[in-house]
Design a protein around this motif. Structure first.
Motif, PDB file in Angstrom:
ATOM      1  N   GLY A   1       0.862  -1.172   0.000  1.00 59.73           N
ATOM      2  CA  GLY A   1       0.000   0.000   0.000  1.00 59.73           C
ATOM      3  C   GLY A   1       0.894   1.215   0.000  1.00 59.73           C
ATOM      4  O   GLY A   1       2.107   1.116   0.160  1.00 59.73           O
TER       5      GLY A   1
ATOM      6  N   ASP B   1      -4.918   4.400  -2.498  1.00 56.63           N
ATOM      7  CA  ASP B   1      -3.790   4.075  -1.633  1.00 56.63           C
ATOM      8  C   ASP B   1      -4.060   2.895  -0.718  1.00 56.63           C
ATOM      9  O   ASP B   1      -3.294   2.629   0.188  1.00 56.63           O
ATOM     10  CB  ASP B   1      -3.365   5.289  -0.812  1.00 56.63           C
ATOM     11  CG  ASP B   1      -4.478   5.809   0.068  1.00 56.63           C
ATOM     12  OD1 ASP B   1      -5.607   5.302  -0.051  1.00 56.63           O
ATOM     13  OD2 ASP B   1      -4.214   6.710   0.861  1.00 56.63           O
ATOM     14  N   ASP B   2      -5.150   2.186  -0.936  1.00 55.10           N
ATOM     15  CA  ASP B   2      -5.455   1.039  -0.094  1.00 55.10           C
ATOM     16  C   ASP B   2      -4.428  -0.068  -0.339  1.00 55.10           C
ATOM     17  O   ASP B   2      -4.100  -0.386  -1.483  1.00 55.10           O
ATOM     18  CB  ASP B   2      -6.847   0.494  -0.389  1.00 55.10           C
ATOM     19  CG  ASP B   2      -7.935   1.440   0.080  1.00 55.10           C
ATOM     20  OD1 ASP B   2      -7.648   2.262   0.966  1.00 55.10           O
ATOM     21  OD2 ASP B   2      -9.054   1.353  -0.459  1.00 55.10           O
ATOM     22  N   ALA B   3      -3.962  -0.642   0.757  1.00 51.08           N
ATOM     23  CA  ALA B   3      -3.014  -1.751   0.643  1.00 51.08           C
ATOM     24  C   ALA B   3      -3.747  -2.976   0.118  1.00 51.08           C
ATOM     25  O   ALA B   3      -4.876  -3.247   0.500  1.00 51.08           O
ATOM     26  CB  ALA B   3      -2.396  -2.048   1.998  1.00 51.08           C
TER      27      ALA B   3
END
Length: 184
Positions: free
Chosen positions: A106, A115-117
């Protein structure tokens, strides 16, 4: 050792030109030669000098499980040091290193970006500068977190930022590593 250290060791083992000795007697013979004596080999393995001599003469043929693992590890560490050195030097100066990983990656970036892992499978060639940093840190005894930080920085610059052509404020987070394989 950690996942990154093991991966570096495995990658250097792939450069060997001859197979590592397999029998305990051949392994012991190599270790005695590399340690320059039975006493030093015995100290390295945590056994008596007489036991080492018994392996060399063939009186003992099968080591205990823990001794067999220690013996194989010590032999693997010392096997073909010049070949290992030449391969790492070439990777650190001209060839670079290929890293393949499946991990949760992320990043923090500008507002509105994704931007989410998430779990990603990445195979990326890292330039010689990152290979040199990885090898130097590994040789200096760096822990897995330090090696992971170097690899994350390399992936950040090469894979995500495309060598500085995009995503200038991006910071990569490299967690939940499933596996890492390196090759050079």
């Amino acid at each position: 050792m950690g996942i990154f250290s093991d991966s570096i060791e495995k990658a250097t083992a792939n450069t060997f030109t001859r197979p590592v000795p397999k029998s305990p007697r051949a392994q012991m013979r190599f270790l005695v030669k590399s340690e320059k004596g039975t006493k030093a080999a015995a100290e390295r393995l945590g056994i008596s000098q007489r036991t080492v001599e018994r392996y060399l003469t063939g009186q003992i043929k099968r080591p205990r499980k823990d001794l067999a693992a220690r013996l194989a590890e010590e032999v693997r560490k010392r096997w073909q040091p010049r070949i290992r050195e030449r391969a790492t030097k070439q990777a650190a100066t001209t060839g670079g290193i290929v890293i393949e990983t499946r991990a949760r990656l992320g990043f923090t970036a500008a507002p509105g970006s994704t931007d989410d892992a998430r779990i990603r499978l990445i195979t990326q060639h890292l330039p010689p500068a990152y290979a040199a940093r990885l090898f130097d840190a590994h040789a200096a005894g760096a822990n897995d977190q330090q090696l992971q930080a170097i690899a994350a920085e390399g992936l950040q610059e090469i894979y995500f930022k495309d060598r500085g052509r995009r995503a200038s404020g991006l910071q990569v987070e490299f967690t939940d590593i499933d596996y890492v394989e390196m090759d050079f």
